[in-house]
Write an enzyme that holds these catalytic residues in place. Structure first.
Site, PDB file in Angstrom:
ATOM      1  N   LYS A 198      -2.794 -10.448  -3.768  1.00 56.34           N
ATOM      2  CA  LYS A 198      -1.741  -9.423  -3.911  1.00 56.34           C
ATOM      3  C   LYS A 198      -1.924  -9.132  -2.531  1.00 56.34           C
ATOM      4  O   LYS A 198      -1.952  -8.869  -1.486  1.00 56.34           O
ATOM      5  CB  LYS A 198      -3.110  -7.697  -4.067  1.00 56.34           C
ATOM      6  CG  LYS A 198      -1.934  -6.826  -4.323  1.00 56.34           C
ATOM      7  CD  LYS A 198      -2.353  -5.231  -4.503  1.00 56.34           C
ATOM      8  CE  LYS A 198      -1.566  -4.456  -4.287  1.00 56.34           C
ATOM      9  NZ  LYS A 198      -2.533  -2.869  -4.668  1.00 56.34           N
ATOM     10  N   LYS A 251       0.116 -10.582  -7.753  1.00 51.29           N
ATOM     11  CA  LYS A 251       0.783  -9.535  -7.504  1.00 51.29           C
ATOM     12  C   LYS A 251       1.509  -9.094  -6.400  1.00 51.29           C
ATOM     13  O   LYS A 251       0.649  -9.682  -5.597  1.00 51.29           O
ATOM     14  CB  LYS A 251      -0.150  -8.366  -7.982  1.00 51.29           C
ATOM     15  CG  LYS A 251       0.684  -7.066  -7.869  1.00 51.29           C
ATOM     16  CD  LYS A 251      -0.211  -5.584  -7.892  1.00 51.29           C
ATOM     17  CE  LYS A 251       0.865  -4.688  -7.866  1.00 51.29           C
ATOM     18  NZ  LYS A 251      -0.327  -3.312  -7.381  1.00 51.29           N
TER      19      LYS A 251
HETATM   20  C1  PBG Z   1      -2.518   0.460  -6.134  1.00 46.43           C
HETATM   21  C2  PBG Z   1      -1.386  -0.636  -6.130  1.00 46.43           C
HETATM   22  C3  PBG Z   1      -0.088  -0.093  -6.513  1.00 46.43           C
HETATM   23  C4  PBG Z   1       0.583  -1.071  -7.473  1.00 46.43           C
HETATM   24  C5  PBG Z   1      -0.402  -0.780  -8.364  1.00 46.43           C
HETATM   25  N1  PBG Z   1      -2.095  -0.315  -7.576  1.00 46.43           N
HETATM   26  C6  PBG Z   1       0.355  -0.049  -5.400  1.00 46.43           C
HETATM   27  C7  PBG Z   1       0.722  -0.583  -3.743  1.00 46.43           C
HETATM   28  O1  PBG Z   1      -0.393  -1.119  -3.187  1.00 46.43           O
HETATM   29  O2  PBG Z   1       1.211  -0.231  -2.854  1.00 46.43           O
HETATM   30  C8  PBG Z   1       1.830  -1.757  -7.378  1.00 46.43           C
HETATM   31  C9  PBG Z   1       2.308  -1.838  -8.879  1.00 46.43           C
HETATM   32  C10 PBG Z   1       3.867  -1.674  -9.355  1.00 46.43           C
HETATM   33  O3  PBG Z   1       4.631  -1.642  -7.268  1.00 46.43           O
HETATM   34  O4  PBG Z   1       4.502  -1.736  -9.793  1.00 46.43           O
HETATM   35  N2  PBG Z   1      -3.227  -0.054  -5.122  1.00 46.43           N
HETATM   36 ZN    ZN Z   2      -4.345   1.338  -3.036  1.00 42.25          ZN
END
Ligand code: PBG
Ligand code: ZN
Length: 327
Positions: A198, A251
């Protein structure tokens, strides 16, 4: 060489193209996100995500019903708690919002899979994905103390009926901590879908509006990955596999198709791609302006993720895609 080879021979008709088509989208691969908020009878559209709503539990059950009726096998839940605090109480409490929504959805729709996003950023008062030292102004999340809370959160989610635990906080050791906590509570058959690679991405902007989870100071770059790094994604997935992850996620998706491809090649686990909020918002904005053909753009974009190697697709377009694929 030409004229012996004429690739166009295999493109001459619909039937011929169907015969040689290599990659497809399937409704079976889709996971539809739902944002759950306190209250009842509440539905509010997210400004930067037209067509996506913050929903109270009763409305979330209706939404899940629509998802199930379209043949989509799964939803993933994100919660916005009544109150945020330093210890992310709303994440792991028995009466937490995701636990309440999970129980209600599983009661109404036992066959629909419920994934729980397991992270603390929606529940901490500072908006970071773990606990910090009191008075911290840069957002240096404490890794190991956060693991204990993540384990507790996963167990509460599983107790409420969550079918799959999906940790998204990019803490070191989160998969093994959650695996151990789940096993100790008797949930040895509950799989973990790890947000393994991520990246610290601007594409999460609209999500943070939807989930009210923007960090109040600092940013997430001490835990999420640097967008410039590719080999580091291999390290992250190797560790998560060793810690017991059942499935891996990459992601964001669209700007990281190379990473999806590489993760698929490097592992034998199912690979999920998260077509994130910013990707959705861009397509939606251009579609609403009439600048692109929404149906074709969405299906082509999702197909690119499958072609790159994704087995599962988390996408805010899931319901539309299912409708278009059914026609
Ligand atoms: C929480 C999380 C996030 C997303 C999914 N789980 C946000 C982040 O890490 O700030 C993003 C999902 C999206 O942008 O659709 N950790
Ligand atoms: Zn988070």
């Amino acid at each position: 060489m030409f004229p012996a080879h004429r690739p166009r021979r295999l493109r001459t008709s619909v039937a011929m193209r169907r015969l040689v088509c290599e990659n497809f989208l399937r409704i079976d691969d889709l996971i539809s996100p739902i944002f759950v908020v306190p209250g009842s009878g509440f539905a509010k559209e997210v400004v930067s995500m037209p067509g996506v709503y913050q929903l109270s539990v009763d409305k979330a059950v209706e939404e899940a019903q629509q998802v199930a009726d379209l043949g989509i096998p799964a939803v993933i839940l994100f919660g916005i708690p009544e109150q945020k605090d330093a210890g992310a109480t709303g994440a792991w409490h028995d009466h937490g919002i995701v636990q309440a929504a999970t129980a209600a959805i599983k009661k109404a729709l036992p066959d629909l899979l419920v994934l729980a996003d397991t992270c603390l950023c929606e529940y901490t008062d500072h908006g970071h994905c773990g606990v910090i030292v009191p008075g911290d102004t840069v957002g240096k999340v404490l890794n190991d103390p956060t693991l204990e809370i993540l384990g507790r959160t996963a167990v509460a989610q599983a107790e409420a009926g969550a079918d799959i635990i999906a940790p998204s906080g990019m803490m070191d050791g989160m998969v093994s901590a959650i695996r151990r906590a789940l096993d100790a509570a008797g949930f040895m058959d509950t799989p973990i879908l790890s947000y393994a690679a991520k990246y610290a991405s601007a594409y999460y902007g609209p999500f943070r509006d939807a989930a009210d989870s923007t960090p109040q100071f600092g940013d997430r770059r001490t835990y999420q990955m640097d967008p410039g790094n590719r080999r580091e994604a291999l390290k992250e997935i190797r560790l998560d596999i060793a810690e017991g992850a059942d499935m891996l996620m990459v992601k964001p998706a669209l700007a990281y198709l190379d990473i999806i491809h590489q993760v698929k090649e490097a592992s034998d686990l199912p690979v999920a791609a998260y077509n994130v909020s910013g990707e959705y918002a861009m397509v939606k904005a251009a579609s609403l302006k009439g600048w692109v053909d929404e149906e074709r753009i969405v299906l082509e974009t999702l197909l690119s993720m499958k072609r790159a190697g994704a087995d599962l697709l988390l996408t805010y377009h899931a319901k539309d895609a299912a409708r278009w694929l059914t026609r």
